[in-house]
Design a protein around this motif. Structure first.
Motif, PDB file in Angstrom:
ATOM      1  N   LEU A 179     -12.404   9.808   3.846  1.00 41.81           N
ATOM      2  CA  LEU A 179     -11.061  10.266   3.496  1.00 41.81           C
ATOM      3  C   LEU A 179     -10.656  11.532   4.234  1.00 41.81           C
ATOM      4  O   LEU A 179      -9.466  11.847   4.313  1.00 41.81           O
ATOM      5  CB  LEU A 179     -10.942  10.488   1.989  1.00 41.81           C
ATOM      6  CG  LEU A 179     -10.881   9.213   1.134  1.00 41.81           C
ATOM      7  CD1 LEU A 179     -10.557   9.567  -0.300  1.00 41.81           C
ATOM      8  CD2 LEU A 179      -9.859   8.230   1.675  1.00 41.81           C
ATOM      9  N   THR A 209      -8.270   5.973   4.792  1.00 38.51           N
ATOM     10  CA  THR A 209      -8.673   5.061   3.723  1.00 38.51           C
ATOM     11  C   THR A 209     -10.176   4.847   3.797  1.00 38.51           C
ATOM     12  O   THR A 209     -10.804   5.097   4.823  1.00 38.51           O
ATOM     13  CB  THR A 209      -7.979   3.692   3.852  1.00 38.51           C
ATOM     14  OG1 THR A 209      -8.447   3.037   5.054  1.00 38.51           O
ATOM     15  CG2 THR A 209      -6.463   3.832   3.913  1.00 38.51           C
ATOM     16  N   THR A 234      -9.671  -0.257  -1.933  1.00 40.37           N
ATOM     17  CA  THR A 234      -9.403   0.620  -0.800  1.00 40.37           C
ATOM     18  C   THR A 234      -8.652   1.829  -1.327  1.00 40.37           C
ATOM     19  O   THR A 234      -7.582   1.678  -1.920  1.00 40.37           O
ATOM     20  CB  THR A 234      -8.558  -0.090   0.272  1.00 40.37           C
ATOM     21  OG1 THR A 234      -9.247  -1.261   0.722  1.00 40.37           O
ATOM     22  CG2 THR A 234      -8.304   0.834   1.445  1.00 40.37           C
ATOM     23  N   PRO A 252       0.839  -1.201   0.000  1.00 43.31           N
ATOM     24  CA  PRO A 252       0.000   0.000   0.000  1.00 43.31           C
ATOM     25  C   PRO A 252       0.873   1.251   0.000  1.00 43.31           C
ATOM     26  O   PRO A 252       2.094   1.173   0.202  1.00 43.31           O
ATOM     27  CB  PRO A 252      -0.798  -0.132   1.300  1.00 43.31           C
ATOM     28  CG  PRO A 252      -0.761  -1.579   1.632  1.00 43.31           C
ATOM     29  CD  PRO A 252       0.562  -2.072   1.152  1.00 43.31           C
ATOM     30  N   GLN A 278      -3.365  10.088   7.518  1.00 43.85           N
ATOM     31  CA  GLN A 278      -3.632   9.134   6.444  1.00 43.85           C
ATOM     32  C   GLN A 278      -4.967   8.446   6.695  1.00 43.85           C
ATOM     33  O   GLN A 278      -5.226   7.926   7.775  1.00 43.85           O
ATOM     34  CB  GLN A 278      -2.536   8.069   6.355  1.00 43.85           C
ATOM     35  CG  GLN A 278      -2.719   7.170   5.139  1.00 43.85           C
ATOM     36  CD  GLN A 278      -1.778   5.978   5.125  1.00 43.85           C
ATOM     37  OE1 GLN A 278      -1.625   5.296   6.125  1.00 43.85           O
ATOM     38  NE2 GLN A 278      -1.133   5.733   4.003  1.00 43.85           N
ATOM     39  N   TYR A 295      -6.892   5.752  -0.858  1.00 44.57           N
ATOM     40  CA  TYR A 295      -6.103   6.483   0.132  1.00 44.57           C
ATOM     41  C   TYR A 295      -6.135   7.974  -0.176  1.00 44.57           C
ATOM     42  O   TYR A 295      -6.307   8.375  -1.336  1.00 44.57           O
ATOM     43  CB  TYR A 295      -4.648   5.993   0.119  1.00 44.57           C
ATOM     44  CG  TYR A 295      -4.447   4.615   0.705  1.00 44.57           C
ATOM     45  CD1 TYR A 295      -3.819   4.447   1.928  1.00 44.57           C
ATOM     46  CD2 TYR A 295      -4.881   3.478   0.024  1.00 44.57           C
ATOM     47  CE1 TYR A 295      -3.623   3.181   2.471  1.00 44.57           C
ATOM     48  CE2 TYR A 295      -4.696   2.208   0.562  1.00 44.57           C
ATOM     49  CZ  TYR A 295      -4.064   2.065   1.782  1.00 44.57           C
ATOM     50  OH  TYR A 295      -3.880   0.824   2.311  1.00 44.57           O
ATOM     51  N   ASP A 303      -3.025   5.576  -5.662  1.00 45.14           N
ATOM     52  CA  ASP A 303      -3.490   5.821  -4.300  1.00 45.14           C
ATOM     53  C   ASP A 303      -4.609   4.850  -3.943  1.00 45.14           C
ATOM     54  O   ASP A 303      -5.659   5.238  -3.414  1.00 45.14           O
ATOM     55  CB  ASP A 303      -3.992   7.263  -4.164  1.00 45.14           C
ATOM     56  CG  ASP A 303      -2.901   8.284  -4.442  1.00 45.14           C
ATOM     57  OD1 ASP A 303      -1.717   7.935  -4.247  1.00 45.14           O
ATOM     58  OD2 ASP A 303      -3.235   9.408  -4.853  1.00 45.14           O
ATOM     59  N   LEU A 304      -4.401   3.579  -4.235  1.00 46.09           N
ATOM     60  CA  LEU A 304      -5.442   2.590  -3.970  1.00 46.09           C
ATOM     61  C   LEU A 304      -4.835   1.202  -3.867  1.00 46.09           C
ATOM     62  O   LEU A 304      -3.690   0.960  -4.266  1.00 46.09           O
ATOM     63  CB  LEU A 304      -6.514   2.617  -5.065  1.00 46.09           C
ATOM     64  CG  LEU A 304      -6.065   2.383  -6.515  1.00 46.09           C
ATOM     65  CD1 LEU A 304      -5.934   0.900  -6.846  1.00 46.09           C
ATOM     66  CD2 LEU A 304      -7.049   3.032  -7.479  1.00 46.09           C
TER      67      LEU A 304
END
Length: 933
Positions: A654, A628, A512, A447, A626, A514, A498-499
């Motif tokens: 988010l 998710t 998922t 990730p 951060q 981010y 970003d996933l």
């Protein structure tokens, strides 16, 4: 602060001023010697000179004089072996040799002086009581001979596991856990409540919830490790376990040692059973290469004035990961390379002042770090992180004797150990992280990376010890602690997306996403003011009252981050004192010597502790933390790769940090600990104890979305995949989807409580034998959810994941004839709880409005890991090689019983349920040697 709180704080601060100058918290790093001197008829003898002499003292010796009641007390003594001499004109002097003192322990040495000439000395060897008759705390000093003599991993977090009642999720087999620290719990404590000290100064990492050392200390630089596990005094700002690593000083003679050990895959057996193979264990966890090279030397720069000690270490731990393979089919490795360079100076400036300085620089490289979760337990090599870590741990201390009854310690410590979770250097630019929920695997890439984390703690301190006599003897310690702990992290996908794509047996399920890139800037400030007394009202009764005030604040610095795939550019102003807690926590313990001889003692305590906090606390409110969230994914083009136009809308998670607020009147979580102990000395060097423990956590906190309630969910029956029965989950209403009002609040729904009993035995080294250990029986129950989502409350009441109902822990060393030695460590842990987590998605319930929903099909503890029984042996033969030097070859055998219990296994319900992701290493032989000079 309220007026009441201000008044209480002013009273406490005034007491600190009255009893001396302000000080700062200092976990005690010295020993204390007390006793009474009488004549032949039993009458008290005042004016007796008590001289205490040891190579451990840079000044060589110190002395005091007995008071009118014949009592004496000597404080600020280094751990080591002492000779105590009692002398008075008209009486024969008495010299007691081989008195062993340990850090944080009060040792009693009494004497009876017969009439005669002072030069007619009577010599007594050993005989000091094994029991500390004044302290209500439980101290377990792991002195150098134990740490180096018992077969155990040579890092403090592993050595702590020698203490009765200690439990961890990952037992060490021949050094298997020396490459990565693991949380430790004793008597139901949370792992976050463990505090790590070096020479009494806090060196605990502020990563996450805290409680980890975050650094890999140089074993060769430490004289002893002192573990306190109950009735912690008010000067310690933790409530679970206090570990104090006491550094070596050097001495008036040049001395040194060199330790080396090695093992490899060719020296390890196999322990995989047919049942484990049937559960999919194709390749077990095992050692590939382990070696440890550690040397040190110390001595005088100027005798009786300036000492030095220096040490260096290099060790490597390469381990095979269970059921994880490289592209060529070979078993994947978890490689760890660790270096240390340490040094200490001790300067006796004058008879009243001593200055010390210590630094340990540590660097570690973990080439394939696997961050597992409930969703995946198996991480392929390319999906692991490349993780470097390194930085200094340093302290300086000044100890000043202001008068015969006043001692002042001042100090500063600095902990700075940056680390990161980087992508593999050779990772392909188009690599995509892929999680298969059913198979419990992560492949392709990790990730989004944490490209940097700065963990730091600065501690300023001083503590005043005052030894007044008023209706008995007092040993009052008072002070103030000031700590500043900045923490910052940078997360970035660096072009890898970003996933994380999620599949079920290779079929697209969801993604998922981010909010990367992210750059955080946080800091914590802790003020502690304490007063602690050890009041010996009589020779039999000692009361230890204490009070601690703590102010904890957390702040956010100015933060900004560029836009990502799922979030815009963000900028946030600084926020001071986002959290501000003020707490008073009392401590009280008492000891009573039933016989008056120090051989049978009753101890009891009631102590309140404020919960330790790491960066995780303030990060909950961070608008740039951060985050998710899971989103729907419809793979319209069938390429098994998520396209942005194939991903469903968000549900407001988010920007979770920006939407978390603090409930009015939020309290800092605390715990109450109650203990009762009966200790009895059966022989001069052997004592046993029976103890009762109770621990209750209160005002636990959770972030709860109060914008939804149980009324926003409707029941839906599904089939329980474990047994085929009907199982109720809850579907969220369409109107409530996306409603967010997250509040950090105390909740009565959250709970953790422990009750247990323990039998321990301790034989101090004599007659060639030392032995210590115990049996602990207890239960650690917990309720882990306060959520307004009824799915999260399903089976949330159960047992803490470190609950082990029966723990046996015994260690011993036996010196055989012909310089032979044998030592052993045996540990038994009843199986710890497992969970059964079922991830429900629209692939299972098409009308489900949540993208996915985890539910626990059973309470934690209904299913448990297998019991673990571990026996380790060590054999050595010491040879003299001239000029006082010795060499000792070593043979060690770990996991002699070849125990094969699982350590971690898949808890996600699906095809991989129960598959072992880490097992106990098979029987292992390790060879080594030690040279001392």
């Amino acid at each position: 602060m309220s007026r009441t709180l201000l008044r209480r704080f002013a009273l406490l601060l005034a007491w600190a001023v009255v009893t001396g100058s302000p000080g700062i918290l200092l976990a005690q790093s010295t020993a204390t010697l007390v006793g009474a001197v009488v004549d032949g008829s039993g009458g008290a003898l005042p004016g007796v000179t008590v001289e205490v002499r040891s190579p451990a003292l840079i000044e060589g010796a110190t002395a005091t004089v007995t008071a009118d009641d014949g009592r004496y007390r000597v404080v600020d003594l280094r751990a080591g072996e002492y000779t105590v001499t009692f002398s008075l004109g008209g009486f024969q002097s008495v010299r007691q040799e081989r008195v062993v003192l340990s850090t944080s322990v009060t040792t009693t040495v009494d004497a009876s002086l017969p009439v005669g000439a002072i030069e007619d000395a009577i010599t007594v060897r050993g005989g000091a009581p094994v029991i500390d008759t004044r302290s209500g705390s439980s101290e377990r000093p792991l002195y150098q001979e134990l740490i180096e003599g018992i077969p155990v991993g040579r890092v403090p977090n592993v050595a702590v596991m020698l203490v009765p009642g200690a439990v961890t999720a990952r037992p060490d087999i021949g050094g298997s856990e020396t490459g990565q620290t693991a949380g430790v719990s004793i008597h139901g404590s949370q792992t976050r409540d463990l505090i790590w000290n070096t020479d009494g100064l806090d060196m605990t990492s502020n990563t996450g919830s805290g409680g980890v050392s975050g650094q890999y200390p140089n074993q060769g630089a430490y004289q002893e490790i002192v573990v306190q596990t109950r009735a912690l005094p008010a000067e310690i700002g933790a409530g679970g376990v206090s570990v104090n690593m006491v550094t070596k000083d050097g001495g008036n003679q040049f001395r040194g040692d060199l330790f080396a050990t090695y093992t490899g895959s060719g020296l390890q057996g196999s322990n995989v059973s047919d049942d484990q193979r049937a559960r999919g264990l194709r390749a077990p966890s095992a050692m590939d290469i382990f070696y440890d090279l550690n040397g040190g030397v110390g001595g005088p720069i100027k005798r009786d004035s300036l000492w030095f000690y220096g040490s260096a270490r290099r060790f490597q731990v390469d381990r095979f990961e269970a059921n994880t393979f490289n592209p060529d089919g070979s078993q994947a490795l978890d490689e760890n390379y660790i270096w240390n360079a340490s040094g200490k100076l001790t300067w006796q400036i004058n008879p009243a002042n001593r200055l010390t300085g210590f630094v340990d620089y540590n660097y570690k490289l973990r080439e394939h770090r696997r961050q597992t979760t409930a969703a995946y337990q198996f991480v392929s090599p390319e999906a692991s992180y490349y993780s470097p870590l390194g930085g200094p741990v340093a302290n300086t201390k000044l100890t000043s004797t202001l008068s015969p009854t006043l001692l002042l310690d001042t100090g500063f410590s600095w902990y700075y150990v940056p680390w990161s979770l980087d992508y593999q250097p050779d990772l392909a630019a188009a690599a995509l992280p892929r999680v298969d929920i059913t198979q419990s695997t992560l492949t392709g890439a990790p990730p989004p990376s944490m490209v940097n984390a700065n963990q730091e703690r600065r501690t300023f301190n001083a503590v005043l010890s005052w030894l007044p006599r008023w209706r008995g003897e007092h040993q009052i310690r008072t002070g103030v602690q000031v700590q500043h702990a900045p923490y910052g992290q940078i997360f970035d996908s660096l072009g890898h997306g970003d996933l994380v794509a999620r599949y079920r047996n290779g079929v697209p399920d969801s993604v998922t996403v981010y909010n990367t890139p992210v750059s955080t800037n946080m800091s914590q400030f802790e003020l502690g003011v304490f007063v602690q007394d050890s009041w010996a009202l009589t020779r039999r009764l000692t009361v230890n009252p204490g009070l601690r005030f703590e102010r904890h604040t957390g702040s956010l610095g100015a933060q900004s981050a560029a836009a990502g795939q799922f979030v815009p550019e963000r900028t946030f102003a600084s926020q001071s004192n986002v959290v501000a807690w003020n707490s008073f926590v009392p401590r009280l313990s008492a000891t009573y010597d039933l016989s008056g001889t120090g051989r049978t003692v009753i101890k009891a305590s009631a102590s309140q502790y404020a919960q330790r906090q790491g960066s995780q606390l303030i990060d909950q409110f961070n608008p740039l933390r951060q985050n998710t969230e899971n989103r729907a994914w419809t793979d319209r083009n069938g390429d098994l790769v998520p396209q942005l136009d194939e991903i469903g809308p968000g549900q407001g998670a988010l920007d979770r940090g920006a939407t978390v607020r603090i409930a009015p009147g939020l309290k800092r979580p605390t715990q109450w600990e109650y203990t009762a102990t009966l200790e009895h000395q059966l022989a001069d060097d052997f004592a046993v104890a029976f103890s009762y423990f109770r621990r209750d956590y209160r005002d636990l906190t959770a972030v709860v979305n109060v914008a939804v309630s149980a009324d926003d969910f409707t029941p839906r029956e599904i089939t329980n995949p474990l047994d085929g029965s009907s199982f109720t989950i809850y579907n969220q209403t369409a109107a409530s989807i996306g409603r967010v009002d997250n509040v950090l609040s105390n909740s009565d729904l959250l709970d953790q409580r422990y009750q247990g009993v323990e039998f321990t035995a301790n034989r101090r080294f004599s007659g060639g034998l030392t032995l210590f250990g115990g049996v602990t029986v207890g239960r650690n129950q917990a309720d882990t959810s306060a959520s307004t989502n009824p799915n999260d409350r399903i089976n949330s009441a159960g047992y803490d994941l470190l609950d082990s109902r029966v723990i046996v822990n015994v260690s011993g060393i036996y010196q055989l004839p012909w310089q032979l030695s044998a030592s052993a460590h045996f540990a038994h842990y009843a199986g710890q709880p497992l969970r059964r987590i079922y991830t429900v998605t629209r692939a299972i319930v098409p009308e489900l409005r949540q993208v996915s929903q985890d539910v626990q099909l059973l309470p934690a503890g209904d299913v448990r890991k297998p019991n673990q029984s571990l026996l380790d042996l060590r054999f050595g033969r010491r040879f003299s090689i001239g000029r006082g030097a010795t060499a000792e070859p070593l043979l060690e055998v770990y996991n002699v019983l070849n125990e094969n219990a699982s350590v971690t296994e898949v808890e996600q319900v699906g095809a991989a349920l129960g598959r072992i992701s880490r097992n106990l290493d098979a029987r292992l032989v390790r060879v080594g040697f030690k040279i001392t000079f």
